[in-house]
Design a protein around this motif. Structure first.
Motif, PDB file in Angstrom:
ATOM      1  N   ARG A 145      -6.604   3.276   1.810  1.00 56.61           N
ATOM      2  CA  ARG A 145      -6.083   2.045   2.412  1.00 56.61           C
ATOM      3  C   ARG A 145      -4.432   2.338   2.380  1.00 56.61           C
ATOM      4  O   ARG A 145      -3.963   1.042   2.096  1.00 56.61           O
ATOM      5  CB  ARG A 145      -6.855   1.017   1.775  1.00 56.61           C
ATOM      6  N   ILE A 146      -4.112   3.464   2.705  1.00 56.17           N
ATOM      7  CA  ILE A 146      -2.684   3.471   2.720  1.00 56.17           C
ATOM      8  C   ILE A 146      -2.238   3.587   4.458  1.00 56.17           C
ATOM      9  O   ILE A 146      -2.521   4.273   4.823  1.00 56.17           O
ATOM     10  CB  ILE A 146      -2.047   4.856   2.037  1.00 56.17           C
ATOM     11  N   MET A 147      -1.308   2.682   4.449  1.00 59.47           N
ATOM     12  CA  MET A 147      -0.484   2.806   5.926  1.00 59.47           C
ATOM     13  C   MET A 147       0.832   3.197   5.750  1.00 59.47           C
ATOM     14  O   MET A 147       1.683   3.082   4.960  1.00 59.47           O
ATOM     15  CB  MET A 147      -0.818   1.424   6.482  1.00 59.47           C
ATOM     16  N   THR A 148       1.090   4.215   6.753  1.00 60.63           N
ATOM     17  CA  THR A 148       2.527   4.830   7.016  1.00 60.63           C
ATOM     18  C   THR A 148       3.005   4.345   8.349  1.00 60.63           C
ATOM     19  O   THR A 148       2.219   4.468   9.396  1.00 60.63           O
ATOM     20  CB  THR A 148       2.365   6.285   6.798  1.00 60.63           C
ATOM     21  N   MET A 149       4.297   3.837   8.222  1.00 60.11           N
ATOM     22  CA  MET A 149       4.696   3.304   9.668  1.00 60.11           C
ATOM     23  C   MET A 149       6.091   3.901   9.740  1.00 60.11           C
ATOM     24  O   MET A 149       7.060   4.034   8.717  1.00 60.11           O
ATOM     25  CB  MET A 149       5.160   1.821   9.493  1.00 60.11           C
ATOM     26  N   ARG A 150       6.709   4.219  10.903  1.00 64.86           N
ATOM     27  CA  ARG A 150       8.019   4.484  11.295  1.00 64.86           C
ATOM     28  C   ARG A 150       8.751   3.316  11.851  1.00 64.86           C
ATOM     29  O   ARG A 150       8.151   2.711  12.890  1.00 64.86           O
ATOM     30  CB  ARG A 150       8.049   5.347  12.168  1.00 64.86           C
ATOM     31  N   VAL A 151       9.831   2.753  11.261  1.00 65.98           N
ATOM     32  CA  VAL A 151      10.521   1.885  11.711  1.00 65.98           C
ATOM     33  C   VAL A 151      11.821   2.206  12.152  1.00 65.98           C
ATOM     34  O   VAL A 151      12.488   2.806  11.360  1.00 65.98           O
ATOM     35  CB  VAL A 151      10.524   0.566  10.688  1.00 65.98           C
ATOM     36  N   ALA A 157       8.286  -1.031  14.729  1.00 61.82           N
ATOM     37  CA  ALA A 157       7.485  -0.606  13.820  1.00 61.82           C
ATOM     38  C   ALA A 157       6.128   0.138  14.428  1.00 61.82           C
ATOM     39  O   ALA A 157       5.522  -0.462  15.463  1.00 61.82           O
ATOM     40  CB  ALA A 157       7.051  -1.640  12.699  1.00 61.82           C
ATOM     41  N   LYS A 158       5.998   1.197  14.253  1.00 65.68           N
ATOM     42  CA  LYS A 158       4.826   2.146  14.727  1.00 65.68           C
ATOM     43  C   LYS A 158       3.934   2.538  13.513  1.00 65.68           C
ATOM     44  O   LYS A 158       4.434   3.270  12.673  1.00 65.68           O
ATOM     45  CB  LYS A 158       5.183   3.086  15.746  1.00 65.68           C
ATOM     46  N   ILE A 159       2.705   2.302  13.629  1.00 61.34           N
ATOM     47  CA  ILE A 159       1.682   3.179  12.716  1.00 61.34           C
ATOM     48  C   ILE A 159       1.611   4.669  12.985  1.00 61.34           C
ATOM     49  O   ILE A 159       1.164   4.907  13.966  1.00 61.34           O
ATOM     50  CB  ILE A 159       0.510   2.457  12.675  1.00 61.34           C
ATOM     51  N   ASP A 183      16.600   4.525  10.741  1.00 65.77           N
ATOM     52  CA  ASP A 183      15.439   5.013  10.910  1.00 65.77           C
ATOM     53  C   ASP A 183      14.595   4.893   9.647  1.00 65.77           C
ATOM     54  O   ASP A 183      15.334   5.525   8.393  1.00 65.77           O
ATOM     55  CB  ASP A 183      15.357   6.430  11.409  1.00 65.77           C
ATOM     56  N   ALA A 184      13.476   4.615   9.401  1.00 67.11           N
ATOM     57  CA  ALA A 184      12.851   4.529   8.116  1.00 67.11           C
ATOM     58  C   ALA A 184      11.267   4.845   8.178  1.00 67.11           C
ATOM     59  O   ALA A 184      10.698   4.727   9.269  1.00 67.11           O
ATOM     60  CB  ALA A 184      12.826   3.019   7.974  1.00 67.11           C
ATOM     61  N   GLU A 185      10.943   5.161   7.003  1.00 63.65           N
ATOM     62  CA  GLU A 185       9.208   5.565   6.815  1.00 63.65           C
ATOM     63  C   GLU A 185       8.915   4.325   5.659  1.00 63.65           C
ATOM     64  O   GLU A 185       9.654   4.541   4.904  1.00 63.65           O
ATOM     65  CB  GLU A 185       8.750   6.889   6.810  1.00 63.65           C
ATOM     66  N   VAL A 217      -3.630   4.226  14.422  1.00 70.34           N
ATOM     67  CA  VAL A 217      -2.283   5.123  14.707  1.00 70.34           C
ATOM     68  C   VAL A 217      -1.893   4.739  16.081  1.00 70.34           C
ATOM     69  O   VAL A 217      -2.507   4.913  17.168  1.00 70.34           O
ATOM     70  CB  VAL A 217      -2.432   6.586  14.396  1.00 70.34           C
ATOM     71  N   GLY A 218      -0.431   4.480  16.180  1.00 69.84           N
ATOM     72  CA  GLY A 218       0.062   4.060  17.323  1.00 69.84           C
ATOM     73  C   GLY A 218       0.442   2.708  17.680  1.00 69.84           C
ATOM     74  O   GLY A 218       1.124   2.152  18.789  1.00 69.84           O
ATOM     75  N   ASP A 219      -0.437   1.728  16.952  1.00 68.50           N
ATOM     76  CA  ASP A 219      -0.111   0.502  16.870  1.00 68.50           C
ATOM     77  C   ASP A 219       1.283   0.172  16.787  1.00 68.50           C
ATOM     78  O   ASP A 219       1.842   0.498  15.821  1.00 68.50           O
ATOM     79  CB  ASP A 219      -0.836  -0.274  15.871  1.00 68.50           C
TER      80      ASP A 219
END
Length: 134
Positions: A110-116, A100-102, A127-129, A10-12
């Motif tokens: 094995r699910i990743m959520t990002m804010r872009v 993009a940030k995790i 702004d997207a998720e 998280v934070g990458d």
């Protein structure tokens, strides 16, 4: 270097720039069937828009697929969902920066959520998720 899902945190973050040309719209319209003159007809945009043609939102967010497929988490990945909010218009030839940030990782599923977000200078374009599965 390709990371394993367990190596992400998280934070990458990643950032990259892109600009769109009218030729990109032509390709997009062939695929999507979107022929809205606001996106390609200068005279129409002068009357009904903001005196300039604007890039369609779905063309603007097409690099979200790049982010999921190549970066977060990269191959193999499955794009699960997205929510997108358009905030400002993008003109052709403007350079938009994608950031993009995790924001969440579910290791068991094995699910990743990002804010872009996409920005031009200090102006936020969208702004997207995004949720992906690796």
């Amino acid at each position: 270097m390709k990371l394993k899902f367990e190596e992400f945190s998280v934070g990458d973050m990643i950032n990259f720039d892109k600009s769109f040309e009218l030729e990109d719209f032509k390709k997009f319209s062939n695929l999507s069937g979107d022929l809205n003159p606001l996106h390609h007809n200068k005279e129409y945009a002068e009357v009904y828009g903001n005196n300039h043609n604007i890039v369609p939102l779905h063309l603007i967010i097409s690099p979200l697929s790049r982010i999921a497929g190549m970066n977060f988490p990269g191959t193999p990945s499955l794009y699960l969902s997205q929510s997108v909010r358009a905030i400002n218009q993008l003109r052709y030839k403007e350079t938009i920066t994608y950031s993009a940030k995790i924001i969440a990782l579910n290791l068991a599923k094995r699910i990743m959520t990002m804010r872009v977000i996409g920005v031009v200078g200090s102006k936020v374009i969208f702004d997207a998720e995004v949720n992906t599965h690796a």
